[in-house]
Every structure is written in C-alpha cells, then in structure tokens.
Motif scaffolding. Structure first.
Motif, PDB file in Angstrom:
ATOM      1  N   GLN A  21      36.866 -33.323  -7.007  1.00  0.00           N
ATOM      2  CA  GLN A  21      37.256 -32.511  -5.704  1.00  0.00           C
ATOM      3  C   GLN A  21      36.270 -30.940  -6.128  1.00  0.00           C
ATOM      4  OE1 GLN A  21      36.181 -32.921  -2.960  1.00  0.00           O
ATOM      5  NE2 GLN A  21      36.687 -35.055  -2.924  1.00  0.00           N
ATOM      6  N   LYS A  44      24.522 -32.394  -1.225  1.00  0.00           N
ATOM      7  CA  LYS A  44      25.696 -33.796  -1.212  1.00  0.00           C
ATOM      8  C   LYS A  44      25.841 -34.074  -2.061  1.00  0.00           C
ATOM      9  CE  LYS A  44      27.154 -32.906   3.006  1.00  0.00           C
ATOM     10  NZ  LYS A  44      27.338 -33.570   4.763  1.00  0.00           N
ATOM     11  N   ALA A  48      28.900 -35.757  -4.841  1.00  0.00           N
ATOM     12  CA  ALA A  48      28.482 -37.019  -4.518  1.00  0.00           C
ATOM     13  C   ALA A  48      28.793 -37.991  -6.599  1.00  0.00           C
ATOM     14  CB  ALA A  48      28.501 -37.692  -3.567  1.00  0.00           C
ATOM     15  N   MET A 152      27.442 -43.230  -1.407  1.00  0.00           N
ATOM     16  CA  MET A 152      27.590 -42.441  -0.655  1.00  0.00           C
ATOM     17  C   MET A 152      27.815 -42.438   1.028  1.00  0.00           C
ATOM     18  SD  MET A 152      25.056 -39.413  -1.608  1.00  0.00           S
ATOM     19  CE  MET A 152      25.283 -38.650  -0.246  1.00  0.00           C
ATOM     20  N   LYS A 155      31.290 -44.089   1.676  1.00  0.00           N
ATOM     21  CA  LYS A 155      32.539 -43.682   1.600  1.00  0.00           C
ATOM     22  C   LYS A 155      31.559 -42.087   2.894  1.00  0.00           C
ATOM     23  CE  LYS A 155      35.500 -43.842  -2.060  1.00  0.00           C
ATOM     24  NZ  LYS A 155      36.203 -44.605  -2.458  1.00  0.00           N
ATOM     25  N   ARG A 156      30.533 -42.741   3.522  1.00  0.00           N
ATOM     26  CA  ARG A 156      30.800 -41.918   4.467  1.00  0.00           C
ATOM     27  C   ARG A 156      30.094 -40.249   4.323  1.00  0.00           C
ATOM     28  NH1 ARG A 156      34.064 -45.235   7.916  1.00  0.00           N
ATOM     29  NH2 ARG A 156      33.268 -46.777   8.567  1.00  0.00           N
ATOM     30  N   MET A 157      29.408 -39.786   3.417  1.00  0.00           N
ATOM     31  CA  MET A 157      29.056 -38.782   3.091  1.00  0.00           C
ATOM     32  C   MET A 157      28.503 -38.536   3.409  1.00  0.00           C
ATOM     33  SD  MET A 157      30.423 -39.001  -1.114  1.00  0.00           S
ATOM     34  CE  MET A 157      31.339 -37.416  -1.369  1.00  0.00           C
TER      35      MET A 157
END
Length: 157
Positions: A21, A44, A48, A152, A155-157
């Motif tokens: 993070q 993203k 990721a 991704m 992890k629902r990114m």
C-alpha cells in the motif's frame, strides 16, 4: 537528500517491508510502469502488480542502492532474491530503475534487467539455452499479465 530521493527510498523500504500500500502510494495516479517481465502497465495495473508480487512472495529479500534524483528524474539499483513459484528455483535479479516525477509522486518507473539471465535463474537450463529466443520471453510476459488480470479480478480492483 532531495525529496525525490526520499520518495525512491520510501518506495524500496516499503518493498523491503512488504508494504504494498505504501509502494502504491508513492505512484502518481497516471503511473506508467515498464519492465521485461510484464511489459507496460498503467494506472491501477502497476500498483496491483506490486501488491500481487508481495502477496505471492516467499522468502523475498530486497536491497537497494545508488539512489539519485532531482526535480524531474531519478534512478536506483535494486536486487530481489526469491524462489520462483513455478520452479522453486532461486532467483537473484539485479535491476536498474529509472524514474520520472510529477506532483511529488512517481509518474514513470522503468525497470531494466536481463530477461535472458532471469529466465536462466527461474527456469534453469532451458531458460539459459532458450532465453535469447523472443518467443520464450513473450510467453513469460503473457503468463505474467494473465496472472495480474486474474489477481485484479479476484481482488475486485
């Protein structure tokens, strides 16, 4: 120490501490990342990738040195030691990174390393013998990108 040198140090210190993070927080929202294994990633996807690598890493050790930066550009050398998950083989990858900055964040991050050497460490004799062949490198890149997309999605990114 220049603020952008501190930013690079923060990025790699977070990597050493497996703090994805914080690494992602060092990136500008319009980040462009590039390396021989993943190719070109934007936004993203770039963040990721680090989160995925940290989550999947076992016995990962990161070292960094030679941090240099000014208001616009920077560079660093870093090394990653780990076991490649598909083969269990030890990889000791030496990487040179170049950076471009915007708004106090990393806008462009390009990692440079020998794909042939990496393939040799990760895949053994086959990698050493065929690592120069573009098709093998392209296969690895395709697998890396597929893995990233699945990560991704999960992890629902």
């Amino acid at each position: 120490m220049h603020a952008n040198e501190q930013l690079i140090q923060k990025f790699y210190t977070a990597f050493q501490n497996k703090d994805g993070q914080t690494m992602v927080g060092c990136y500008h929202p319009d980040i462009e990342f590039q390396d021989p294994a993943f190719g070109s990633l934007k936004g993203k996807e770039a963040g990721a990738m680090w989160l995925m690598l940290i989550e999947r890493s076992q016995n990962l050790t990161i070292r960094f040195s030679n941090i240099k930066a000014d208001d616009f550009k920077g560079s660093a050398d870093w090394e990653a030691d780990y076991s490649f998950s598909k083969t269990g083989r030890t990889v000791q990858n030496k990487i040179h990174a170049n950076f471009t900055f915007k708004d106090g964040k990393i806008l462009i991050h390009k990692d440079h390393f020998s794909m042939w050497k990496w393939l040799g460490m990760a895949m053994g004799p086959v990698g050493y013998l065929l690592g120069w062949w573009p098709a093998l490198g392209n296969k690895v890149k395709k697998e890396a990108l597929t893995g990233l997309q699945l990560y991704m999605k999960r992890k629902r990114m």
